[in-house]
Design a protein around this motif. Structure first.
Motif, PDB file in Angstrom:
ATOM      1  N   LEU A 373       0.838  -1.197   0.000  1.00  0.00           N
ATOM      2  CA  LEU A 373       0.000   0.000   0.000  1.00  0.00           C
ATOM      3  C   LEU A 373       0.870   1.242   0.000  1.00  0.00           C
ATOM      4  O   LEU A 373       1.990   1.234   0.523  1.00  0.00           O
ATOM      5  N   ALA A 374       0.351   2.326  -0.560  1.00  0.00           N
ATOM      6  CA  ALA A 374       1.077   3.595  -0.573  1.00  0.00           C
ATOM      7  C   ALA A 374       0.150   4.729  -0.172  1.00  0.00           C
ATOM      8  O   ALA A 374      -1.049   4.707  -0.464  1.00  0.00           O
ATOM      9  N   CYS A 375       0.727   5.724   0.493  1.00  0.00           N
ATOM     10  CA  CYS A 375      -0.070   6.842   1.006  1.00  0.00           C
ATOM     11  C   CYS A 375       0.763   8.111   0.957  1.00  0.00           C
ATOM     12  O   CYS A 375       1.991   8.082   1.133  1.00  0.00           O
ATOM     13  N   HIS A 376       0.101   9.233   0.722  1.00  0.00           N
ATOM     14  CA  HIS A 376       0.735  10.544   0.830  1.00  0.00           C
ATOM     15  C   HIS A 376       0.171  11.210   2.084  1.00  0.00           C
ATOM     16  O   HIS A 376      -0.890  11.829   2.049  1.00  0.00           O
ATOM     17  N   PRO A 377       0.836  11.075   3.226  1.00  0.00           N
ATOM     18  CA  PRO A 377       0.262  11.506   4.514  1.00  0.00           C
ATOM     19  C   PRO A 377      -0.147  12.974   4.569  1.00  0.00           C
ATOM     20  O   PRO A 377      -1.167  13.320   5.181  1.00  0.00           O
ATOM     21  N   ALA A 378       0.640  13.862   3.977  1.00  0.00           N
ATOM     22  CA  ALA A 378       0.349  15.289   4.096  1.00  0.00           C
ATOM     23  C   ALA A 378      -1.013  15.660   3.514  1.00  0.00           C
ATOM     24  O   ALA A 378      -1.642  16.623   3.965  1.00  0.00           O
ATOM     25  N   SER A 379      -1.490  14.889   2.549  1.00  0.00           N
ATOM     26  CA  SER A 379      -2.778  15.217   1.930  1.00  0.00           C
ATOM     27  C   SER A 379      -3.904  14.281   2.367  1.00  0.00           C
ATOM     28  O   SER A 379      -5.042  14.468   1.945  1.00  0.00           O
ATOM     29  N   THR A 380      -3.571  13.299   3.219  1.00  0.00           N
ATOM     30  CA  THR A 380      -4.612  12.329   3.622  1.00  0.00           C
ATOM     31  C   THR A 380      -4.671  12.161   5.145  1.00  0.00           C
ATOM     32  O   THR A 380      -5.408  12.874   5.824  1.00  0.00           O
ATOM     33  N   THR A 381      -3.869  11.260   5.691  1.00  0.00           N
ATOM     34  CA  THR A 381      -3.982  10.909   7.111  1.00  0.00           C
ATOM     35  C   THR A 381      -3.655  12.066   8.045  1.00  0.00           C
ATOM     36  O   THR A 381      -4.144  12.133   9.165  1.00  0.00           O
ATOM     37  N   HIS A 382      -2.793  13.000   7.593  1.00  0.00           N
ATOM     38  CA  HIS A 382      -2.393  14.131   8.433  1.00  0.00           C
ATOM     39  C   HIS A 382      -2.840  15.462   7.824  1.00  0.00           C
ATOM     40  O   HIS A 382      -2.291  16.514   8.138  1.00  0.00           O
ATOM     41  N   ARG A 383      -3.856  15.413   6.967  1.00  0.00           N
ATOM     42  CA  ARG A 383      -4.328  16.607   6.268  1.00  0.00           C
ATOM     43  C   ARG A 383      -4.886  17.658   7.225  1.00  0.00           C
ATOM     44  O   ARG A 383      -4.820  18.857   6.966  1.00  0.00           O
ATOM     45  N   GLN A 384      -5.445  17.213   8.377  1.00  0.00           N
ATOM     46  CA  GLN A 384      -6.064  18.150   9.314  1.00  0.00           C
ATOM     47  C   GLN A 384      -5.039  18.998  10.057  1.00  0.00           C
ATOM     48  O   GLN A 384      -5.388  19.961  10.732  1.00  0.00           O
ATOM     49  N   MET A 385      -3.744  18.647   9.959  1.00  0.00           N
ATOM     50  CA  MET A 385      -2.687  19.397  10.638  1.00  0.00           C
ATOM     51  C   MET A 385      -2.152  20.513   9.741  1.00  0.00           C
ATOM     52  O   MET A 385      -2.137  20.383   8.518  1.00  0.00           O
ATOM     53  N   ASN A 386      -1.682  21.591  10.372  1.00  0.00           N
ATOM     54  CA  ASN A 386      -0.950  22.593   9.599  1.00  0.00           C
ATOM     55  C   ASN A 386       0.490  22.116   9.396  1.00  0.00           C
ATOM     56  O   ASN A 386       0.882  21.073   9.919  1.00  0.00           O
ATOM     57  N   GLU A 387       1.289  22.869   8.639  1.00  0.00           N
ATOM     58  CA  GLU A 387       2.637  22.408   8.305  1.00  0.00           C
ATOM     59  C   GLU A 387       3.509  22.220   9.541  1.00  0.00           C
ATOM     60  O   GLU A 387       4.307  21.286   9.614  1.00  0.00           O
ATOM     61  N   GLU A 388       3.366  23.109  10.517  1.00  0.00           N
ATOM     62  CA  GLU A 388       4.163  22.991  11.740  1.00  0.00           C
ATOM     63  C   GLU A 388       3.795  21.721  12.504  1.00  0.00           C
ATOM     64  O   GLU A 388       4.672  20.984  12.980  1.00  0.00           O
ATOM     65  N   GLU A 389       2.503  21.438  12.607  1.00  0.00           N
ATOM     66  CA  GLU A 389       2.055  20.228  13.298  1.00  0.00           C
ATOM     67  C   GLU A 389       2.505  18.985  12.544  1.00  0.00           C
ATOM     68  O   GLU A 389       2.904  17.988  13.144  1.00  0.00           O
ATOM     69  N   GLN A 390       2.427  19.025  11.213  1.00  0.00           N
ATOM     70  CA  GLN A 390       2.897  17.889  10.419  1.00  0.00           C
ATOM     71  C   GLN A 390       4.383  17.639  10.648  1.00  0.00           C
ATOM     72  O   GLN A 390       4.810  16.491  10.797  1.00  0.00           O
ATOM     73  N   ALA A 391       5.166  18.695  10.712  1.00  0.00           N
ATOM     74  CA  ALA A 391       6.605  18.546  10.918  1.00  0.00           C
ATOM     75  C   ALA A 391       6.901  17.898  12.264  1.00  0.00           C
ATOM     76  O   ALA A 391       7.764  17.013  12.367  1.00  0.00           O
TER      77      ALA A 391
END
Length: 423
Positions: A373-391
């Motif tokens: 399986l493949a996923c792009h987390p920034a646009s899916t599983t972690h989309r609700q976070m802003n960039e700082e939270e994602q980092a």
């Protein structure tokens, strides 16, 4: 018994009526009492048995027993999803005004629960600056009811120092709760290193075939709840939601899991369907075998990506140069499951082109399936976070997360190569 044998045999020999060897699916809602006294004894928790599938079921019971045995715990509780397992485990110990201290590298759904839902109930979640024991220790105070981490962060792939976190938690009379979904008890047993509560999304590797949601809580039976009657009043004082039972008096070491079953599960009802429990048991039977293939494939994929000229970076703790490689050797037998992430030199745009070009790897947000399986987390599983939270969670804009399956490795590498060339 060893793990591979426990996964096949623990908690069930054969059906006493039919002699069936497969665990039956008890697809019914309620169970008959012998008489009025028997019903009263069951509700008083004086005798074991089944009352209502919302809180117990014979099929679910086998799953609970097997997961507890694999993790080295005293008892388990199966619920409808991994998110319910996490929520119920925390709800069992907390009330408004309490707090939870957590590592920042978390599955996106867990982050949302911690950052938004629990605070709406008056429970604060404090995210440490990193996953070190020192960072966790800084945030623990008298209102802290537990420390939380993932044995392998999803999708960051970090390996936490379970033993170190347990030491700082126990020094302040606080239990350590570990989400062991990614590692599974085949690769890591957090209770052996001091964890008190283990949670799983058995939707993932345990089920292994992407067909059933489920969650499990395992209680180690080791935390001394009774020694801290004021801090853990919910386990040491009469429970108004269950006719005044005092869990530490009634259940001793199993006080925590008993309250998880009879208060949050019984009253809010995220019950695991018996059919799902049956399917999850089928997956559990082959877990040890599958984890061998998953991890063998994962290290080969990581090595291939690391050497590829179009790949900027690879994060997999099975690689010797990964900063958490020694922790992987200590806690995961050097085989940190089969979740890895990487970024392409072309950044976000190249990552999208790569993602769209995959043919064997499935584009979806699950992990732990037999299929890759493949996923792009920034646009899916972690989309609700802003960039700082994602980092802080270990998510980069260009990150691609792979859940490496059990297909022939030659086919997986060929798929990755053609997608990289198209990117």
């Amino acid at each position: 018994m060893k793990d591979a044998t426990i996964a096949l045999h623990h908690g069930f020999k054969s059906d006493p009526t039919t002699r069936a060897v497969a665990v039956p699916i008890y697809q019914n809602v309620a169970f008959e009492f012998d008489n009025a006294q028997h019903g009263a004894d069951l509700f008083n928790l004086d005798v074991p048995g089944n009352i209502y599938t919302r809180i117990m079921n014979p099929t679910n019971d086998v799953l609970e027993q097997r997961m507890a045995a694999l993790e080295g715990g005293i008892a388990g509780l199966a619920v409808a999803a991994g998110s319910a397992a996490i929520h119920y485990a925390i709800q069992t110990l907390t009330q408004a005004g309490d707090n939870v201290v957590s590592t920042p590298q978390l599955y996106g759904g867990t982050y949302t629960l911690f950052a938004h839902l629990l605070p709406s109930f008056g429970v604060e979640v404090r995210f440490a600056r990193d996953d070190s024991p020192e960072a966790i220790a800084e945030l623990i105070d008298d209102k802290t009811k537990l420390v939380y981490c993932e044995s392998i962060g999803n999708p960051a792939g970090n390996i936490v120092d379970i033993e170190g976190l347990a030491q700082v938690a126990h020094a302040r009379n606080v239990p350590l709760m570990v989400d062991n979904t990614v590692a599974t008890p085949i690769l890591c047993k957090p209770i052996q290193f001091g964890a008190d509560i283990v949670v799983h999304s058995v939707t993932k590797y345990v089920g292994g075939h992407g067909n059933s949601l489920g969650g499990v809580i395992v209680d180690s039976g080791n935390f001394p709840w009774a020694e801290h009657p004021q801090k853990f009043a919910s386990l040491n004082t009469p429970e108004p939601a269950y006719h005044g039972v005092v869990y530490t008096e009634k259940f001793g070491p199993a006080a925590f899991i008993a309250r998880a079953r009879t208060v949050p599960l019984r009253n809010t009802g995220a019950a695991l369907a018996p059919m799902n429990a049956f399917l999850l048991l089928q997956g559990l039977e082959t877990l040890a075998l599958r984890m061998e293939r998953h991890t063998d494939n994962a290290i080969k994929v990581a090595q291939f990506l690391k050497e590829h000229p179009l790949v900027a970076w690879v994060s997999y703790a099975g690689l010797p140069d990964h900063p958490h490689h020694e922790l992987a050797r200590k806690y995961m037998q050097g085989k940190p499951s089969a979740i890895l992430s990487f970024g392409l030199k072309g950044g976000y745009a190249a990552g999208v082109r790569f993602y769209d070009a995959l043919q064997i790897f499935k584009r979806l947000v699950n992990i732990g399936d037999a299929k890759s399986l493949a996923c792009h987390p920034a646009s899916t599983t972690h989309r609700q976070m802003n960039e700082e939270e994602q980092a802080k969670a270990g998510v980069k804009p260009e990150m691609i997360r792979l859940s490496v399956g059990i297909e022939a490795i030659e086919d997986l590498l060929e798929d990755l190569d053609q997608a990289l060339r198209q990117a």
